[in-house]
Write a protein that holds these residues in place. Structure first.
Motif, PDB file in Angstrom:
ATOM      1  N   GLU A 122       0.643  -1.187  -0.145  1.00 48.02           N
ATOM      2  CA  GLU A 122      -0.284  -0.020   0.076  1.00 48.02           C
ATOM      3  C   GLU A 122       0.485   1.086  -0.174  1.00 48.02           C
ATOM      4  O   GLU A 122       0.202   2.540  -0.481  1.00 48.02           O
ATOM      5  N   GLU A 123       1.827   1.081   0.044  1.00 50.53           N
ATOM      6  CA  GLU A 123       2.891   2.130   0.801  1.00 50.53           C
ATOM      7  C   GLU A 123       3.242   2.972  -0.326  1.00 50.53           C
ATOM      8  O   GLU A 123       3.677   3.996  -0.899  1.00 50.53           O
ATOM      9  N   ILE A 124       3.497   1.699  -1.612  1.00 45.99           N
ATOM     10  CA  ILE A 124       4.006   2.139  -2.850  1.00 45.99           C
ATOM     11  C   ILE A 124       2.629   2.445  -3.958  1.00 45.99           C
ATOM     12  O   ILE A 124       2.791   2.977  -4.708  1.00 45.99           O
ATOM     13  N   LEU A 125       1.162   1.538  -3.798  1.00 43.23           N
ATOM     14  CA  LEU A 125       0.059   1.328  -4.485  1.00 43.23           C
ATOM     15  C   LEU A 125      -0.496   2.960  -4.134  1.00 43.23           C
ATOM     16  O   LEU A 125      -1.598   3.563  -5.323  1.00 43.23           O
ATOM     17  N   THR A 126      -0.498   3.640  -3.554  1.00 47.39           N
ATOM     18  CA  THR A 126      -0.891   5.126  -3.359  1.00 47.39           C
ATOM     19  C   THR A 126      -0.423   5.114  -3.421  1.00 47.39           C
ATOM     20  O   THR A 126       1.062   5.809  -2.269  1.00 47.39           O
ATOM     21  N   PRO A 127      -0.071   6.826  -4.504  1.00 54.74           N
ATOM     22  CA  PRO A 127      -1.678   6.729  -5.265  1.00 54.74           C
ATOM     23  C   PRO A 127      -1.186   6.102  -6.320  1.00 54.74           C
ATOM     24  O   PRO A 127      -2.398   6.323  -7.845  1.00 54.74           O
ATOM     25  N   PHE A 128      -0.117   5.849  -6.429  1.00 55.20           N
ATOM     26  CA  PHE A 128      -0.122   4.815  -7.415  1.00 55.20           C
ATOM     27  C   PHE A 128      -1.119   3.751  -8.361  1.00 55.20           C
ATOM     28  O   PHE A 128      -1.570   2.290  -7.240  1.00 55.20           O
ATOM     29  N   PHE A 129      -1.438   2.822  -8.954  1.00 54.99           N
ATOM     30  CA  PHE A 129      -2.108   2.000  -9.291  1.00 54.99           C
ATOM     31  C   PHE A 129      -2.235   1.105  -9.807  1.00 54.99           C
ATOM     32  O   PHE A 129      -0.817   0.758 -10.228  1.00 54.99           O
ATOM     33  N   ASP A 178      -3.477  -3.461 -10.014  1.00 56.64           N
ATOM     34  CA  ASP A 178      -4.460  -4.221  -8.986  1.00 56.64           C
ATOM     35  C   ASP A 178      -4.493  -5.697  -8.625  1.00 56.64           C
ATOM     36  O   ASP A 178      -3.408  -5.705  -8.339  1.00 56.64           O
ATOM     37  N   ASP A 179      -5.426  -6.022  -8.077  1.00 57.91           N
ATOM     38  CA  ASP A 179      -5.571  -6.948  -7.611  1.00 57.91           C
ATOM     39  C   ASP A 179      -4.063  -7.809  -7.159  1.00 57.91           C
ATOM     40  O   ASP A 179      -3.448  -8.204  -6.337  1.00 57.91           O
ATOM     41  N   LYS A 180      -4.085  -8.876  -8.337  1.00 56.16           N
ATOM     42  CA  LYS A 180      -2.696  -9.462  -8.218  1.00 56.16           C
ATOM     43  C   LYS A 180      -1.287  -8.489  -8.848  1.00 56.16           C
ATOM     44  O   LYS A 180      -0.698  -9.499  -8.268  1.00 56.16           O
ATOM     45  N   GLU A 181      -1.711  -7.513  -8.801  1.00 55.72           N
ATOM     46  CA  GLU A 181      -0.123  -7.279  -9.246  1.00 55.72           C
ATOM     47  C   GLU A 181       0.382  -6.652  -7.584  1.00 55.72           C
ATOM     48  O   GLU A 181       1.473  -6.784  -7.271  1.00 55.72           O
ATOM     49  N   GLU A 182      -0.806  -6.485  -6.817  1.00 54.38           N
ATOM     50  CA  GLU A 182      -0.143  -5.914  -5.507  1.00 54.38           C
ATOM     51  C   GLU A 182      -0.350  -7.482  -4.764  1.00 54.38           C
ATOM     52  O   GLU A 182       0.755  -7.249  -3.631  1.00 54.38           O
ATOM     53  N   LYS A 183      -0.955  -8.136  -4.719  1.00 49.39           N
ATOM     54  CA  LYS A 183      -0.164  -9.804  -4.583  1.00 49.39           C
ATOM     55  C   LYS A 183       1.615 -10.258  -4.439  1.00 49.39           C
ATOM     56  O   LYS A 183       2.385 -10.593  -4.699  1.00 49.39           O
ATOM     57  N   ILE A 184       1.545  -9.707  -5.976  1.00 49.61           N
ATOM     58  CA  ILE A 184       2.693 -10.431  -7.157  1.00 49.61           C
ATOM     59  C   ILE A 184       4.281  -9.186  -6.045  1.00 49.61           C
ATOM     60  O   ILE A 184       4.952  -9.382  -6.036  1.00 49.61           O
ATOM     61  N   ARG A 228       5.223  -7.182 -15.263  1.00 47.01           N
ATOM     62  CA  ARG A 228       6.209  -7.023 -14.763  1.00 47.01           C
ATOM     63  C   ARG A 228       6.127  -5.755 -14.913  1.00 47.01           C
ATOM     64  O   ARG A 228       6.956  -4.674 -14.661  1.00 47.01           O
ATOM     65  N   ARG A 229       5.893  -5.472 -16.926  1.00 48.12           N
ATOM     66  CA  ARG A 229       6.042  -3.360 -17.293  1.00 48.12           C
ATOM     67  C   ARG A 229       5.599  -2.806 -16.137  1.00 48.12           C
ATOM     68  O   ARG A 229       5.958  -2.047 -15.586  1.00 48.12           O
ATOM     69  N   ASN A 230       3.852  -2.617 -16.030  1.00 40.17           N
ATOM     70  CA  ASN A 230       3.454  -1.943 -15.321  1.00 40.17           C
ATOM     71  C   ASN A 230       3.932  -2.384 -13.620  1.00 40.17           C
ATOM     72  O   ASN A 230       3.842  -1.151 -12.994  1.00 40.17           O
ATOM     73  N   LEU A 231       4.625  -3.149 -12.751  1.00 45.13           N
ATOM     74  CA  LEU A 231       4.965  -2.578 -11.861  1.00 45.13           C
ATOM     75  C   LEU A 231       6.022  -1.917 -11.676  1.00 45.13           C
ATOM     76  O   LEU A 231       6.655  -1.637 -10.348  1.00 45.13           O
ATOM     77  N   LEU A 232       6.881  -2.372 -13.019  1.00 48.63           N
ATOM     78  CA  LEU A 232       8.056  -1.215 -12.570  1.00 48.63           C
ATOM     79  C   LEU A 232       8.249  -0.139 -13.675  1.00 48.63           C
ATOM     80  O   LEU A 232       8.297   1.250 -12.689  1.00 48.63           O
ATOM     81  N   ASP A 233       6.923   0.725 -13.878  1.00 42.45           N
ATOM     82  CA  ASP A 233       5.974   1.849 -13.665  1.00 42.45           C
ATOM     83  C   ASP A 233       5.326   2.104 -12.681  1.00 42.45           C
ATOM     84  O   ASP A 233       6.133   3.258 -12.275  1.00 42.45           O
TER      85      ASP A 233
END
Length: 222
Positions: free
Chosen positions: A155-162, A164-170, A190-195
């Motif tokens: 949550e510390e990385i994904l807020t405010p960045f988007f 999905d649930d699967k990427e959050e688990k990864i 992999r691309r989305n998490l890098l971004d």
């Protein structure tokens, strides 16, 4: 005064007819700038190889507080890379991470811990025989902790960045993984998490900007 220290080369620029100005992150003094005379001369032909980005060095250096440019008395490579410079995938990741550390590493606090992390990271990349494709993601997460804005929860990385649930688990798995660990994800994830991680860096590192090598590493890792 002379001091022994280890360091990792960040970058160098040509200076005068045959010299270079080299920036090295040292274990004892943080980021330091040194002038190396005759590094590009015919007689010093082997010298320039020691100052390629990410080379790991043992040095005896002249050190003076608040000096702008210093000198190196003795130098040798303490870990010659076996695959990092010859394996295309590894060298591409290394190129990308070189650009990251040149943009992000600016402070000289906690120098020993950061230096040891950088040594360990690139020695690990050099030695990996598999599970290379996620190394840059793990590096970005681990480096951020040494730079003072690291995280331990997605949550510390994904807020405010988007993401999905699967990427959050990864991402949750990446936060606790070692460099050699396999974490399953597809190309889009992999691309989305890098971004996400790069936007996270841009929000914490002044003038982080757009990375020139980003398109190359995206193409290769995908």
């Amino acid at each position: 005064m002379l001091h022994k220290t280890r360091g990792i080369v960040f970058r160098f620029t040509k200076y005068a007819e045959s010299s270079i100005i080299v920036t090295i992150f040292t274990e004892h003094f943080g980021l330091q700038t040194y002038i190396v005379n005759s590094a590009r001369s015919k007689t010093g032909r082997g010298k320039i190889a020691l100052y390629q980005p990410l080379t790991l060095l043992e040095m005896v250096v002249y050190h003076k507080e608040n000096a702008t440019i210093l000198r190196i008395k003795e130098v040798k490579c303490f870990h010659p890379y076996q695959t990092l410079t010859t394996d295309f995938k590894k060298s591409t990741i290394a190129l990308f991470l070189t650009e990251v550390i040149n943009r992000a590493v600016k402070e000289q606090s906690h120098t020993q811990e950061l230096g040891q992390f950088l040594f360990h990271a690139f020695i690990s990349l050099d030695g990996l025989g598999q599970n290379i494709e996620n190394f840059h993601l793990l590096f970005l997460i681990k480096l951020s902790r040494h730079l003072g804005f690291g995280v331990h929860q997605p949550e510390e990385i994904l807020t405010p960045f988007f993401a999905d649930d699967k990427e959050e688990k990864i991402l949750e798995g990446l936060l606790t993984a070692e460099f050699s660990q396999a974490i399953q994800m597809n190309q889009i994830q992999r691309r989305n998490l890098l971004d996400v991680l790069l936007r996270f860096y841009a929000s914490h590192v002044e003038n982080f900007g757009e990375l020139k090598s980003l398109s190359i590493v995206r193409e290769l890792i995908n």
